[in-house]
Design an enzyme around this catalytic site. Structure first.
Site, PDB file in Angstrom:
ATOM      1  N   CYS A 182      -2.767  11.018  10.891  1.00 53.49           N
ATOM      2  CA  CYS A 182      -1.839  11.910  10.169  1.00 53.49           C
ATOM      3  C   CYS A 182      -2.034  13.393  10.501  1.00 53.49           C
ATOM      4  CB  CYS A 182      -1.974  11.679   8.664  1.00 53.49           C
ATOM      5  SG  CYS A 182      -3.681  11.592   8.111  1.00 53.49           S
ATOM      6  N   LYS A 191     -10.978  12.103  16.058  1.00 49.51           N
ATOM      7  CA  LYS A 191      -9.613  11.610  16.296  1.00 49.51           C
ATOM      8  C   LYS A 191      -8.700  12.776  16.665  1.00 49.51           C
ATOM      9  CE  LYS A 191     -10.048   7.985  12.805  1.00 49.51           C
ATOM     10  NZ  LYS A 191      -9.749   7.670  11.385  1.00 49.51           N
ATOM     11  N   GLN A 200      -6.862  18.025   3.448  1.00 54.63           N
ATOM     12  CA  GLN A 200      -6.160  16.743   3.442  1.00 54.63           C
ATOM     13  C   GLN A 200      -6.069  16.121   2.047  1.00 54.63           C
ATOM     14  OE1 GLN A 200      -8.023  15.805   7.818  1.00 54.63           O
ATOM     15  NE2 GLN A 200      -7.098  14.044   6.810  1.00 54.63           N
ATOM     16  N   SER A 259      -3.769  10.989  -0.779  1.00 54.54           N
ATOM     17  CA  SER A 259      -2.859   9.876  -0.441  1.00 54.54           C
ATOM     18  C   SER A 259      -3.192   9.301   0.939  1.00 54.54           C
ATOM     19  CB  SER A 259      -1.399  10.335  -0.479  1.00 54.54           C
ATOM     20  OG  SER A 259      -1.205  11.397   0.422  1.00 54.54           O
ATOM     21  N   VAL A 268       1.240   3.620   2.315  1.00 50.08           N
ATOM     22  CA  VAL A 268       2.048   3.802   3.530  1.00 50.08           C
ATOM     23  C   VAL A 268       3.082   2.681   3.655  1.00 50.08           C
ATOM     24  CG1 VAL A 268       1.963   3.917   6.063  1.00 50.08           C
ATOM     25  CG2 VAL A 268       0.234   5.104   4.711  1.00 50.08           C
ATOM     26  N   ARG A 290     -11.329  16.942   2.677  1.00 50.57           N
ATOM     27  CA  ARG A 290     -10.490  16.287   1.661  1.00 50.57           C
ATOM     28  C   ARG A 290     -10.394  17.202   0.456  1.00 50.57           C
ATOM     29  NH1 ARG A 290      -7.490  12.241   2.985  1.00 50.57           N
ATOM     30  NH2 ARG A 290      -9.235  11.022   3.748  1.00 50.57           N
ATOM     31  N   HIS A 333      -0.721  17.153   3.677  1.00 51.40           N
ATOM     32  CA  HIS A 333      -1.874  17.753   4.370  1.00 51.40           C
ATOM     33  C   HIS A 333      -1.511  19.172   4.829  1.00 51.40           C
ATOM     34  CE1 HIS A 333      -3.796  13.964   4.256  1.00 51.40           C
ATOM     35  NE2 HIS A 333      -3.859  13.662   5.540  1.00 51.40           N
ATOM     36  N   ARG A 377      -5.553   3.192  19.063  1.00 52.06           N
ATOM     37  CA  ARG A 377      -5.042   4.496  19.512  1.00 52.06           C
ATOM     38  C   ARG A 377      -5.600   4.961  20.857  1.00 52.06           C
ATOM     39  NH1 ARG A 377      -5.965   7.256  13.803  1.00 52.06           N
ATOM     40  NH2 ARG A 377      -4.188   6.366  12.687  1.00 52.06           N
ATOM     41  N   GLY A 424       0.821  -1.216   0.000  1.00 52.65           N
ATOM     42  CA  GLY A 424       0.000   0.000   0.000  1.00 52.65           C
ATOM     43  C   GLY A 424       0.854   1.264   0.000  1.00 52.65           C
ATOM     44  N   ASN A 443       1.878  13.784   4.623  1.00 50.95           N
ATOM     45  CA  ASN A 443       1.040  12.921   5.484  1.00 50.95           C
ATOM     46  C   ASN A 443       1.419  11.453   5.400  1.00 50.95           C
ATOM     47  OD1 ASN A 443      -0.233  13.740   2.827  1.00 50.95           O
ATOM     48  ND2 ASN A 443      -1.381  11.865   3.261  1.00 50.95           N
TER      49      ASN A 443
HETATM   50  P1  A2P Z   1      -2.953  -5.774  -1.172  1.00 47.15           P
HETATM   51  O1  A2P Z   1      -2.155  -4.876  -2.060  1.00 47.15           O
HETATM   52  O2  A2P Z   1      -2.529  -7.206  -1.306  1.00 47.15           O
HETATM   53  O3  A2P Z   1      -4.437  -5.581  -1.273  1.00 47.15           O
HETATM   54  P2  A2P Z   1      -3.685   1.200   0.765  1.00 47.15           P
HETATM   55  O4  A2P Z   1      -4.045   1.825   2.096  1.00 47.15           O
HETATM   56  O5  A2P Z   1      -2.670   1.968   0.002  1.00 47.15           O
HETATM   57  O6  A2P Z   1      -4.922   0.873  -0.028  1.00 47.15           O
HETATM   58  O7  A2P Z   1      -2.987  -0.217   1.145  1.00 47.15           O
HETATM   59  C1  A2P Z   1      -3.623  -1.203   1.911  1.00 47.15           C
HETATM   60  C2  A2P Z   1      -2.631  -2.308   2.223  1.00 47.15           C
HETATM   61  O8  A2P Z   1      -3.311  -3.260   3.044  1.00 47.15           O
HETATM   62  C3  A2P Z   1      -2.131  -3.062   1.016  1.00 47.15           C
HETATM   63  O9  A2P Z   1      -0.798  -3.460   1.200  1.00 47.15           O
HETATM   64  C4  A2P Z   1      -3.062  -4.278   0.991  1.00 47.15           C
HETATM   65  O10 A2P Z   1      -2.529  -5.397   0.342  1.00 47.15           O
HETATM   66  C5  A2P Z   1      -3.171  -4.553   2.455  1.00 47.15           C
HETATM   67  N1  A2P Z   1      -4.327  -5.408   2.740  1.00 47.15           N
HETATM   68  C6  A2P Z   1      -5.623  -5.188   2.397  1.00 47.15           C
HETATM   69  N2  A2P Z   1      -6.400  -6.243   2.785  1.00 47.15           N
HETATM   70  C7  A2P Z   1      -5.570  -7.132   3.371  1.00 47.15           C
HETATM   71  C8  A2P Z   1      -5.739  -8.413   3.972  1.00 47.15           C
HETATM   72  N3  A2P Z   1      -6.935  -9.006   4.030  1.00 47.15           N
HETATM   73  N4  A2P Z   1      -4.641  -9.043   4.465  1.00 47.15           N
HETATM   74  C9  A2P Z   1      -3.426  -8.457   4.394  1.00 47.15           C
HETATM   75  N5  A2P Z   1      -3.197  -7.249   3.851  1.00 47.15           N
HETATM   76  C10 A2P Z   1      -4.242  -6.588   3.331  1.00 47.15           C
END
Ligand code: A2P
Length: 342
Positions: free
Chosen positions: A130, A214, A157, A160, A16, A236, A243, A101, A14, A316
């Site tokens: 963030c 939050k 915000q 991203s 982050v 947003r 941000h 948190r 993802g 952020n």
């Molecule tokens: P994946 O790429 O395999 O879906 P973002 O916030 O940028 O959308 O990223 C979310 C992150 O959380 C990604 O790395 C995503 O992996 C991961 N993720 C989402 N669902 C799951 C899950 N069920 N198990 C493990 N990781 C997950």
């Protein structure tokens, strides 16, 4: 730091998670082995870690055996389920989601503000929201000097903060609108391109949003002062990353803009950018890809007693998420706290 650690990144694919891998490598965190974890969809794909290429694995209940430290960035549901599993396997968790948190047994840490709270962790440490992180980094030195009574904050915000899918949506919708076609809406309730959305996260019964709540709750917990009143409106905006916040502060004692500039210039993690005569102020495009919390537009608010206005900007995804998490990891390593107390 001579010890090295086996480090898992949960949500490694993802927005982050990508930055967490990059910052761990960039700051040479003592990693003996990196373990990128994501959903089943990403298992087997190659991911960068510094000059290395590492294979992403599926997150399972068995992922944490022999792992010392895990940085979580896969959302609150995954954190709620897997952070206790990791902790019970002897792995210290730094969690970027909102899941833990406000748990009184979990420290909520911004290393420039409340590093000592990391000392009492019981296996899980939470990384704040963030918008809260960048605001408290800027407010802490001012609070220490003149005590904050009330903060009114309005945020601008970037997308991203919603993750990789929202960045794609802003780019795609911008193209669609410029080409004269109707924008496809998938991530937010309305189009984000060429628009502003006065809603981040779900609405609460009092008319506020979870994101706004939050900022209220986390500010008090991090600053260790329940008496600070916070009124937040979170918006947003169609910015890729970075941000911005308009922050109006009422202090107990007088604090001049000159003294505030002096304090902020010396504060850890802050970069002062405040020279209106030369059109110098912080902006998301200058904060992106960098570490500091930028503060500018410092001026008196003469409509309230002891009032100041500030403009606070940070990346952020870095300071608001991945960098703060890695700084917590560094703090734990320095104080030999990467172990789950029994
Ligand atoms: P994946 O790429 O395999 O879906 P973002 O916030 O940028 O959308 O990223 C979310 C992150 O959380 C990604 O790395 C995503 O992996 C991961 N993720 C989402 N669902 C799951 C899950 N069920 N198990 C493990 N990781 C997950």
């Amino acid at each position: 730091m001579s010890k090295k650690y086996r480090v898992a990144v949960v949500g490694a694919t993802g927005a982050v998670g990508h930055e967490m891998r990059a910052i761990l490598a960039e700051r040479r965190f003592p990693v003996s082995e990196i373990l990128p974890l994501a959903s089943e969809r990403s298992a087997g794909i190659d991911l960068e870690f510094g000059d290395e290429c590492v294979t992403c694995k599926e997150l399972t209940r068995d992922s944490f055996a022999g792992v010392d430290l895990a940085l979580f960035s896969a959302g609150a549901a995954i954190s709620r389920e897997y952070a206790p599993i990791a902790r019970d396997a002897g792995c210290v968790v730094i969690d970027n989601s909102s899941a833990w948190r406000m748990d009184p047994a979990v420290p909520l840490v911004v290393p420039e503000v409340n590093p000592d709270d990391a000392e009492w962790h019981k296996g899980i440490i939470a990384n704040p929201n963030c918008s809260t992180i960048q605001m408290v980094v800027a407010l802490k030195p001012l609070h220490d000097e003149a005590r904050i009574v009330r903060v009114v904050v309005s945020t601008y915000q970037a997308v991203s903060g919603t993750g990789a899918k929202a960045i794609t949506e802003l780019i795609r919708q911008s193209d669609e609108i410029l080409e004269g076609t109707a924008p496809l809406i998938q991530v937010y309730p309305y189009q984000i391109a060429f628009n502003c959305l006065p809603q981040i996260d779900a609405f609460l019964p009092d008319g506020g949003t979870k994101e706004e709540q939050k900022m209220v709750d986390e500010t008090k917990k991090i600053m260790g002062d329940d008496s600070i009143a916070v009124s937040a409106t979170c918006v947003r905006v169609p910015v890729y990353n970075g941000h911005s916040e308009s922050v109006n502060v009422q202090f107990e004692r007088d604090l001049s803009p000159e003294r505030a500039r002096e304090l902020l210039a010396a504060a850890p993690g802050v970069e002062l950018r405040d020279d209106p005569a030369n059109l110098l102020y912080p902006m998301p495009i200058t904060a992106t890809g960098t570490d500091p919390v930028y503060v500018g537009r410092i001026r008196r608010d003469s409509t309230i007693p002891h009032g100041l206005n500030l403009w606070v900007v940070a990346d952020n995804v870095r300071k608001g998420a991945a960098l703060n998490a890695v700084q917590i990891a560094e703090l734990l390593a320095e104080r030999d706290l990467i172990r789950v107390p029994r």
